[in-house]
Scaffold this motif. Structure first.
Motif, PDB file in Angstrom:
ATOM      1  N   CYS A  92       0.878  -1.166   0.000  1.00  0.00           N
ATOM      2  CA  CYS A  92       0.000   0.000   0.000  1.00  0.00           C
ATOM      3  C   CYS A  92       0.919   1.221   0.000  1.00  0.00           C
ATOM      4  CB  CYS A  92      -0.870  -0.021   1.264  1.00  0.00           C
ATOM      5  SG  CYS A  92      -1.724   1.525   1.637  1.00  0.00           S
ATOM      6  N   CYS A  95       0.789   3.555   3.441  1.00  0.00           N
ATOM      7  CA  CYS A  95       1.470   3.146   4.689  1.00  0.00           C
ATOM      8  C   CYS A  95       2.726   2.328   4.432  1.00  0.00           C
ATOM      9  CB  CYS A  95       0.510   2.361   5.580  1.00  0.00           C
ATOM     10  SG  CYS A  95       0.128   0.707   4.942  1.00  0.00           S
ATOM     11  N   SER A 119      -3.191  -2.566   7.819  1.00  0.00           N
ATOM     12  CA  SER A 119      -2.718  -1.213   7.566  1.00  0.00           C
ATOM     13  C   SER A 119      -1.651  -0.829   8.579  1.00  0.00           C
ATOM     14  CB  SER A 119      -3.888  -0.238   7.687  1.00  0.00           C
ATOM     15  OG  SER A 119      -3.410   1.086   7.845  1.00  0.00           O
ATOM     16  N   HIS A 155      -5.202   0.106   1.606  1.00  0.00           N
ATOM     17  CA  HIS A 155      -5.968  -0.279   2.784  1.00  0.00           C
ATOM     18  C   HIS A 155      -7.093   0.719   2.966  1.00  0.00           C
ATOM     19  CE1 HIS A 155      -1.927  -1.984   4.043  1.00  0.00           C
ATOM     20  NE2 HIS A 155      -2.728  -3.038   4.107  1.00  0.00           N
ATOM     21  N   CYS A 160      -6.198   3.244   5.534  1.00  0.00           N
ATOM     22  CA  CYS A 160      -5.247   4.264   5.079  1.00  0.00           C
ATOM     23  C   CYS A 160      -5.967   5.365   4.313  1.00  0.00           C
ATOM     24  CB  CYS A 160      -4.167   3.626   4.199  1.00  0.00           C
ATOM     25  SG  CYS A 160      -3.012   2.617   5.160  1.00  0.00           S
TER      26      CYS A 160
HETATM   27 ZN    ZN Z   1      -1.940   1.068   3.843  1.00  0.00          ZN
END
Ligand code: ZN
Ligand code: NAD
Ligand code: ZN
Length: 235
Positions: free
Chosen positions: A26, A29, A37, A64, A67
């Motif tokens: 992702c 993050c 996450s 996510h 996120c």
């Molecule tokens: Zn993330």
């Protein structure tokens, strides 16, 4: 304005569910999509499962859910979302420009580089005030330097198109922002947002004047990055 929806509901409106996330990170993050996450900040804990992943419906980028909700909560919560990878805008993006006035009129002079037309002068006026919750330091005053600020466009077909879109940008509070001026270093002050304006009339000593053959196309690109195009505004 939350438009009656929670941040999670707003974000989910633009997402498709992803049942088996790919083995990629992702990019919000930097943790793996199939895992939880990595976002640990306030405001999202307990809202949804940290493992949920969503795909943005138009561009297809995956993150996510937690996120995306955190990113939304860090913005001005206007009901819109911008993909952090490709900048695709979902909904109508608005900014945090303080209250003020935008006026314009045609003056009978030509700009360097535009000898065949007159000139549109835009006058922005924003008074100092108190920052709202959408600003960096809510409740603290902000200053407003150099107002009224005068800006110039050629009164050509393309110049008038840029003006029409700038009027939309003004209504969406995207011309100015409150923050730290990169020119003066002053914080808590009104600054230009991401749309360049020409504030010098007869020359280009500051770099904010004419001639500048690419200026109108650059501004149209900058407006597009804010979600403002002629196709979208004048269907
Ligand atoms: Zn993330
Ligand atoms: P800033 O310095 O944080 O810069 C934000 C963006 O605006 C940058 O992209 C920058 O290139 C652009 N920018 C900087 N100076 C500009 C200028 N004079 N004209 C057009 N674009 C400019 O933004 P800011 O703090 O809002 O503006 C910089 C300074 O320019 C401020 O101190 C302001 O008082 C002064 N200014 C004065 C007048 C005036 O009529 N007296 C007009 C415009 C700006
Ligand atoms: Zn995207």
């Amino acid at each position: 304005a939350r438009k009656g929806k929670t941040p999670e509901e707003v974000v989910k409106r633009y997402l498709q569910k992803v049942r088996s996330p790919p083995e990629e990170d992702c990019t919000i993050c930097m943790e793996a999509l199939p895992g939880p996450s990595g976002y640990k900040g306030p405001g999202v804990g307990g809202i949804q499962r940290a493992e949920s992943v969503g795909r943005l419906a138009q561009c297809g980028h995956q993150y996510h859910l937690q996120c995306l909700v955190a990113m939304y909560n860090n913005g001005n919560k206007d009901g819109s979302l911008q993909c952090p990878t490709c900048k695709t805008i979902y909904g109508v993006k608005t900014g945090n420009q303080p209250p003020g006035k935008m006026e314009y009129h045609v003056i009978p002079h030509s700009l360097p580089g535009h000898p065949d037309c007159k000139t549109i002068r835009i006058i922005y006026n924003i008074p100092p005030g108190i920052q709202g919750p959408e600003h960096p330091n809510s409740g603290k005053p902000f200053t407003a330097r150099g107002f009224p600020r005068h800006c110039y466009l050629p009164d050509s077909e393309k110049g008038r198109k840029v003006l029409r879109l700038l009027l939309v940008a003004w209504d969406r509070r995207l011309i100015f922002s409150v923050g730290t001026s990169s020119t003066t270093g002053e914080s808590d002050t009104v600054i230009w947002n991401e749309v360049h304006h020409k504030t010098e009339f007869g020359s280009n000593l500051t770099g904010h004047g004419y001639p500048d053959p690419g200026h109108l196309d650059n501004v149209l690109e900058e407006l597009k990055a804010q979600g403002i195009t002629e196709e979208e505004c004048l269907p």
